[in-house]
Design an enzyme around this catalytic site. Structure first.
Site, PDB file in Angstrom:
ATOM      1  N   GLU A   1       0.808  -1.219   0.000  1.00 59.19           N
ATOM      2  CA  GLU A   1       0.000   0.000   0.000  1.00 59.19           C
ATOM      3  C   GLU A   1       0.845   1.275   0.000  1.00 59.19           C
ATOM      4  O   GLU A   1       0.756   2.106   0.889  1.00 59.19           O
ATOM      5  CB  GLU A   1      -0.966  -0.028   1.185  1.00 59.19           C
ATOM      6  CG  GLU A   1      -2.025  -1.103   1.006  1.00 59.19           C
ATOM      7  CD  GLU A   1      -3.010  -1.194   2.148  1.00 59.19           C
ATOM      8  OE1 GLU A   1      -4.204  -1.386   1.875  1.00 59.19           O
ATOM      9  OE2 GLU A   1      -2.590  -1.100   3.313  1.00 59.19           O
TER      10      GLU A   1
ATOM     11  N   GLU B   1      -4.615  -9.786  -0.102  1.00 54.36           N
ATOM     12  CA  GLU B   1      -5.440  -9.653   1.105  1.00 54.36           C
ATOM     13  C   GLU B   1      -6.890  -9.875   0.704  1.00 54.36           C
ATOM     14  O   GLU B   1      -7.358  -9.331  -0.295  1.00 54.36           O
ATOM     15  CB  GLU B   1      -5.285  -8.278   1.756  1.00 54.36           C
ATOM     16  CG  GLU B   1      -3.904  -8.005   2.316  1.00 54.36           C
ATOM     17  CD  GLU B   1      -3.767  -6.618   2.946  1.00 54.36           C
ATOM     18  OE1 GLU B   1      -4.813  -6.023   3.308  1.00 54.36           O
ATOM     19  OE2 GLU B   1      -2.630  -6.127   3.078  1.00 54.36           O
TER      20      GLU B   1
END
Length: 1013
Positions: free
Chosen positions: A453, A521
């Site tokens: 991220e 994820e």
């Protein structure tokens, strides 16, 4: 010092084969108690504490390795995306805070161990958060940042005989903290091992062993690259490097050692050596069969004397992308994975070996085959365990800058870190290199990850290219390219976070999709979650490009604390008074913070199992088994079958089954004869391990499936249903209640609100709080994230605030039927009716019908709720169990008979919420252990929930310890409760097929039977 592979010098081949670094003569631990001083910011630190003559006699002591926040200094802070200093200081990258930026000053003394004279001495810090300076005997040795990879320094020039003073100054935040914005507790200090080590003047400083399999994945070439360090740059003449491979029994594999002679002349500091050997058909490494060999390198001087040995366990395996598929040893891999933060509720990221071993064994026993080290390199011991026990690893660079950028940005802004900014390039490349060099010899690591991220930019392409060039044997992953497609070349894999099953299917079925796909994820396991996991795992089997995923995440990050009364509890964000914080968003684990198993993990185990067991013809007991293992035949397992009649095992046996990987086998179970009166027959088929393994004893169940046999529609039995008591019924109106009396019992219906107010059997009152309609569950973390508790609030008090439109009753030959009609004050008015047929036997047949109003939101649950005295604290049921189950999370639960206390049905999610539900319930009993109980029998099935708390009490308290002491048992008897969902916890709703939509009429029935001796 330059980054290098994890290694330790030994004096002999035998020691190297053992590989116990702590037992090496060349190793000296500095773990233990250190002197410590704390300052809230750099300006308040003791500037000269490192000086040789500084007196530390009055200083406190602190444990190393540990976080100072867990030893009484400073405070831990949990934030997800936000940088932790946001509330106190407005900063521009790359500057570090100055107003509040704690500094820890550490001091200890050490003596150089005997026998190290004349040799170089190094110090290794395995993990320090976040930046630190090192002094020895008052002299500055160096500085380091990058919290999660080793920092090693050459101490040789600074040492003296006798005691040496070691001083370390650690900063909570530094410029590099802009790169360490992971979703975790922000803590500080020396949290991994610190040790000294020595080596001979000529020393194997580093080595990289690559096992290259041939095109048939049979034979191998062992390629070796080693770096010899000539520490004092003296003329050492010719040195010899010998390398031998040993199998698990300690036997040499190579007919002759790999031998390389090289000259180490004066002024030569380093020497690079390359060599190789062919290895015929070695045992291959995979997560299923983690076969390991030990590579031992011996360095000899010109006279043939052994200077040292170093070693590493290695595995022969090939990981590659071919035809858009990721392959392990030629087979399409499916990652059945989890993300794992290093965390202990007691010690934070200062994790012990036993905690790591517990994690590995739990993963293996629950069919997890892969781990992503979110979002930094883990303790080196973790990779050794993954090598040994068999887990595929995505090793992730210590890089996350989530708080510096925003989603859906059409441009790469200058403040996005690291982006394409050359000021960050050397830093991020160094982090990738430190990870690669330390971990490169671990066969468990199949993918390098560039971090998490951090948006995109040219720096990621540079990292990718560096890793691929330095290590062509692995591929590179980075999900952030989905945020900035101009950086697409930074990832060899298409990787998504929290994409819906529909979105995953769209990519996996598109003929032009260019890369293999994973979910780095998915299935966000926050609180009561992981609903709908099977919708993803079904795609893993169906679509070749979709090669698995990594559930977020493994363990609840909660800190064991005590409240004002001294009672222990699990603390989450905000519990330490810190700002900013992100509350209980740290509670996403498949296991709880104390490493106990949550019910969510049982669903993972079943969805991740490596065999599909399907019905072929249940009338003759025919089932098929599909082997989803890659390298293991099903004959490695024992097949056990059992047939239960109304939940009681009536027959069982074991059978042999064989099916090669990817193949199916059909077997016929020898079903027992049974009659119509035997009730529901359920066949359970399981695969069990035949022998002990490092992670489980023989008999461990790796896969199961259950089938209701064709006779299932015949009569089913309740849990100890009371005997019928025929007799006449009396009806009376008494004090605003309609009272029906029979032999040994009485039933009262409140004439004002239509609820079942009393059920008295042989003088024992079974109902304390009236049985009444209920349409609300305590909202879950997922509900809160998608605003369910706001969107559906019209249902919250609809049952409690119902208005009785009509109450009627009708005496019949063997019963009195009471019928209550209600209006519900929902946004548009809903209708509800409840009927009670009070039988002369004492049983009560209950029916509910709901007609929702127009345009209403989904309904949390549909059923009735009552309370009983707290002495009724025992629950038995015939349904799914033994753990909680939900409409969209019941694959891991088995149909059977179970019992436990009511208190045990409460599941300790970090924030109290809906929990303890049971689906597929045929019958249940809530009793007091003294012969009195209330029995519930579905007509045919119900959902049941028995807890010490109401839904409203659960959602009114933010920690379990704040729940009031309960003197009641709350029983909810439902037609259905909506699914818990779990695609994510900030917007995703439960999947439509598991939602109670308010566009149809609902109805269900059950029977209550009281018993009192």
């Amino acid at each position: 010092m330059k980054a290098h592979a994890t290694l330790m010098p030994f004096d002999s081949v035998e020691e190297a084969l053992q590989g116990d670094r702590a037992a090496s003569r060349s190793y000296s631990s500095l773990n233990g108690m250190w002197k410590f001083a704390f300052a809230e910011n750099p300006s308040q630190r003791i500037v000269n504490f490192y000086e040789d003559g500084f007196d530390h006699a009055g200083w406190d002591e602190i444990k190393v390795p540990a976080h100072w926040q867990l030893q009484g200094y400073d405070y831990p802070q949990y934030t997800n995306i936000r940088y932790p200093w946001e509330a106190s200081e407005e900063l521009v990258q790359p500057f570090a805070p100055t107003k509040y930026n704690p500094v820890g000053s550490y001091v200890r003394s050490f003596a150089v161990p005997d026998g190290w004279e004349g040799q170089p001495v190094f110090i290794s810090f395995q993990g320090v958060e976040s930046a630190f300076y090192v002094w020895v005997n008052g002299e500055l040795v160096g500085y380091s940042e990058d919290t999660f990879t080793p920092a090693e320094f050459d101490l040789t020039p600074y040492l003296r005989a006798g005691d040496n003073k070691l001083a370390v100054e650690v900063y909570r935040w530094c410029d590099a903290s802009w790169l360490e914005d992971q979703d975790f507790w922000r803590m500080s200090g020396i949290f991994r091992d610190v040790y000294l080590y020595t080596a001979p003047k000529a020393h194997v400083y580093d080595f990289f062993a690559v096992t290259e399999l041939d095109e048939a994945y049979r034979d191998a070439e062992l390629k070796l690259n080693a770096t010899i360090l000539n520490y004092f740059e003296q003329d050492l003449g010719t040195v010899t490097l010998e390398a031998q491979l040993y199998d698990g029994g300690g036997q040499a594999v190579l007919p002759q050692p790999i031998t390389v002679h090289a000259a180490l002349g004066s002024g030569a500091a380093e020497l690079e050596i390359e060599a190789s050997a062919n290895v015929a058909n070695p045992l291959k490494w995979s997560a299923e069969q983690p076969n390991l060999y030990t590579l031992v390198l011996g360095l000899k001087d010109g006279e043939g004397r052994l200077l040292e040995t170093v070693s590493s366990r290695i595995g022969f395996r090939k990981f590659e992308i071919k035809d858009k598929l990721m392959l392990i040893n030629g087979k399409r891999i499916v990652f059945k994975g989890v993300n794992r933060h290093e965390f202990s509720s007691r010690t934070g990221r200062a994790l012990g070996y036993e905690d790591m071993l517990t994690d590995v064994k739990l993963m293996k026993t629950h069919n997890i085959n892969a781990v992503r080290t979110s979002h930094y390199p883990n303790n080196p011991l973790w990779y050794e365990l993954c090598d040994e026990y068999g887990l595929y690893v995505i090793d992730e660079t210590n890089l996350e800058t989530h708080g510096s950028w925003e989603y859906n940005s059409p441009v790469l802004k200058p403040n996005f870190v690291p982006g394409s900014d050359p000021a960050w390039t050397a830093n991020v490349l160094d982090r990738a290199n430190s990870m690669l060099q330390r971990d490169k010899n671990h066969p468990s690591i199949v993918i390098w990850s560039l971090g998490n991220e951090s948006f995109g930019g040219d720096n990621f392409v540079r990292m990718h290219d560096f890793l691929r060039e330095a290590d062509p044997s692995r591929v590179v992953h980075y999900e952030g390219v989905t945020q900035w497609r101009p950086s697409d070349a930074a990832s060899d894999i298409e990787s998504h976070m929290y994409s819906s099953p529909a979105k995953v299917a769209e990519y996996g079925s598109h003929p032009n999709s260019p890369k293999p796909f994973i979910l780095c994820e998915y299935s966000h396991a926050m609180g009561n979650s992981v609903g709908g996991l099977h919708l993803y795992t079904e795609l893993f089997d169906k679509l070749p490009l979709v090669q698995g995923g990594f559930i977020w995440d493994w363990i609840d990050q909660a800190i064991l604390s005590t409240n004002a009364d001294g009672d222990p509890y699990m603390a989450y964000g905000g519990d330490f008074g810190e700002q900013p914080h992100d509350g209980n968003f740290c509670g996403n684990g498949l296991i709880f913070a104390d490493r106990s198993v949550s019910p969510k993990l049982m669903e993972v185990k079943q969805c991740y199992q490596n065999a599909t067991i399907a019905a072929v013809d249940l009338s003759r007991g025919a089932v098929s088994l599909l082997n989803k293992n890659l390298f293991t035949d099903l004959d490695a397992f024992a097949l056990r079958w059992s047939v239960a009649l109304d939940g009681v095992e009536a027959a069982s046996g074991t059978m042999h089954v064989s099916a090669a990987p990817g193949e199916s086998a059909e077997i016929a179970i020898p079903l027992p004869e049974r009659s119509r009166e035997d009730g529901e027959a359920v066949l359970t088929v399981s695969l069990l391990t035949k022998s002990d393994s490092p992670w489980a004893d023989a008999g461990h169940e790796v896969a199961f499936e259950q089938f209701v046999l064709p006779e299932a529609e015949q009569a089913t039995a309740s849990v100890g249903r009371a005997k019928r008591r025929p007799g006449a019924l009396e009806i009376a109106e008494d004090g605003g209640k309609l009272v029906v009396r029979g032999e040994g019992f009485s039933v009262a219906v409140d004439q004002a609100n239509g609820s079942l107010a009393s059920y008295n059997v042989n003088g024992t009152e079974l109902i304390r709080g009236a049985l009444a309609p209920n349409f609300w569950r305590a909202y879950t973390d997922n509900d809160r994230g998608n605003k369910h508790h706001e969107r559906c609030v019209t249902w919250r008090s609809a049952g409690e605030e119902r208005k009785l439109r009509e109450l009627s009753w009708e005496p019949q030959a063997d019963r009195v039927t009471v019928h209550a009609e209600f209006t519900l004050p929902t946004t548009t008015e809903s209708r509800c009716s409840v009927s009670y047929a009070i039988l002369s036997s004492g049983a009560i047949e209950v029916g509910l019908q709901l007609v929702p109003g127009e345009g209403l939101p989904e309904i949390p649950e549909i059923g009735l709720m009552l309370t009983m005295d707290g002495s009724f604290d025992r629950l038995e049921w015939y349904g799914k169990g033994p753990h909680e189950s939900y409409w969209d999370r019941q694959h891991g639960a088995k149909l059977g008979r179970y019992a436990g206390t009511v208190a045990e049905q409460f599941v300790p999610y970090l924030r109290p919420q809906e929990c303890g539900n049971k689906v597929g319930v045929r019958s249940a009993s809530v009793g007091n252990g003294q012969g009195a109980s209330l029995h519930v029998t579905g007509e045919p099935l119900i959902e049941l929930n028995a807890l010490p708390y109401t839904p409203f009490e659960l959602e009114a308290h933010d920690h379990a310890y704040k729940l009031p002491a309960s003197d009641k048992t709350v029983v909810r008897i439902n037609h259905k409760q909506m699914g818990v969902g779990g695609d994510d916890s900030w917007g995703a709703k439960a999947h439509p097929e598991y939602v109670l939509h308010a566009n149809r009429t609902y109805g269900f029935r059950f029977t209550l039977t009281g018993l009192s001796e």
